[in-house]
Write an enzyme that holds these catalytic residues in place. Structure first.
Site, mmCIF file in Angstrom:
data_model
loop_
_atom_site.group_PDB
_atom_site.id
_atom_site.type_symbol
_atom_site.label_atom_id
_atom_site.label_comp_id
_atom_site.label_asym_id
_atom_site.label_seq_id
_atom_site.Cartn_x
_atom_site.Cartn_y
_atom_site.Cartn_z
ATOM 1 N N SER A 132 45.173 35.133 46.126
ATOM 2 C CA SER A 132 45.141 35.886 44.878
ATOM 3 C C SER A 132 44.086 36.972 45.014
ATOM 4 C CB SER A 132 44.766 34.944 43.725
ATOM 5 O OG SER A 132 44.427 35.669 42.559
ATOM 6 N N TYR A 145 39.017 28.432 39.461
ATOM 7 C CA TYR A 145 40.239 28.894 40.119
ATOM 8 C C TYR A 145 39.898 29.888 41.231
ATOM 9 C CZ TYR A 145 44.709 31.177 40.907
ATOM 10 O OH TYR A 145 45.841 31.700 41.498
#
Length: 270
Positions: A132, A145
């Site tokens: 990501s 995260y």
């Protein structure tokens, strides 16, 4: 570059980026096996679904053995299975943090360890890890995260050096916002604190707004095929315009300026 007859495994392939990647790999000539935590019927032509819980060693081993027994080889592994968490770092218990890492990092390690002996024996293989842009930059209420993705980046880069002599390469894909059910399935803090609720809700609202113009899963799937098939793969592939912009800004914009811009975009006081 087509890969007819070769075998690809895509984790988390029942929806979203995983499903789009499985379809794209099939169209590129791969025999594709998709995994999901719960048993689901295969609804896509040319894609065989296999049950696999990436947090369970036995489940991962059984899934990989099933593919190997059926095909005799595994040429590509796409580690896509993952979960999101929108919470202030202080709002999550250690148990919740560990559960997140168990999927997003240790799940990747389990599936990778399961296929590496096969790829070493073949003297060839490609592992594509879905990271990501939060593996590159910080984001408020994504501390845990983002930590899983930063860890995944370090793991992938290091592993690539270790296995390259066996004809195996590791690639990272870094999408930004993508229109999937990921946002709706995002986990919330297990010990919400009043001190963070207001700012976290603003962050959530911003995410909902950005999702209206987010990239389709197909944008990521195209890069999956490129990373899986190119002769000389890059270590990182940014997916979509926003991800490319973020990557450039992170590299070249002074830290203080980047920090100020990030806080402004997230509606946080300077």
């Amino acid at each position: 570059m087509r890969r007819d007859g070769k075998v690809a495994v895509v984790t988390g392939a029942s929806t979203g980026i995983g499903q789009a990647s499985a379809k794209a790999l099939h169209q590129a000539g791969f025999r594709v096996f998709g995994t999901s935590r719960r048993a689901v019927a295969s609804t896509l032509e040319g894609i065989t679904m296999v049950t696999c819980d990436v947090t369970d060693d036995a489940s991962v081993t059984a899934a990989v053995d099933k593919v190997l027994d059926t095909t005799g080889r595994i040429d590509v592994l796409v580690n896509n299975a993952g979960m999101g968490l929108l919470a202030g770092a202080e709002e999550s218990s250690v148990d919740q943090a560990q559960a997140l890492f168990d999927v997003n990092l240790f799940g990747v390690i389990r599936t990778t360890n399961a296929v590496l002996p096969i790829m070493r024996n073949q003297k060839a293989g490609r592992i594509v890890n879905i990271s990501s842009v939060l593996g590159l930059i910080p984001a408020p209420f994504s501390a845990l995260y983002s930590s899983t993705k930063h860890a995944l980046e370090g793991y992938s880069e290091s592993l690539d050096h270790e296995v390259r002599t066996f004809g195996i390469r590791i690639c990272l894909l870094e999408p930004a916002y993508t229109r999937t059910s990921f946002e709706q399935n995002m986990v919330l803090p297990d010990r919400s604190l009043d001190a963070y609720v207001s700012a976290r809700m603003r962050s959530s609202a911003l995410m909902h707004e950005v999702m209206k113009t987010a990239d389709s899963p197909g944008v990521v799937a195209e890069k999956v095929v490129e990373a899986a098939t190119t002769t000389s793969p890059r270590r990182r592939y940014t997916c979509g315009k926003v991800a490319r912009q973020v990557s450039v800004l992170r590299r070249f914009v002074p830290e203080r300026m980047f920090d100020k811009s990030l806080r402004k975009q997230m509606g946080l006081p300077a």
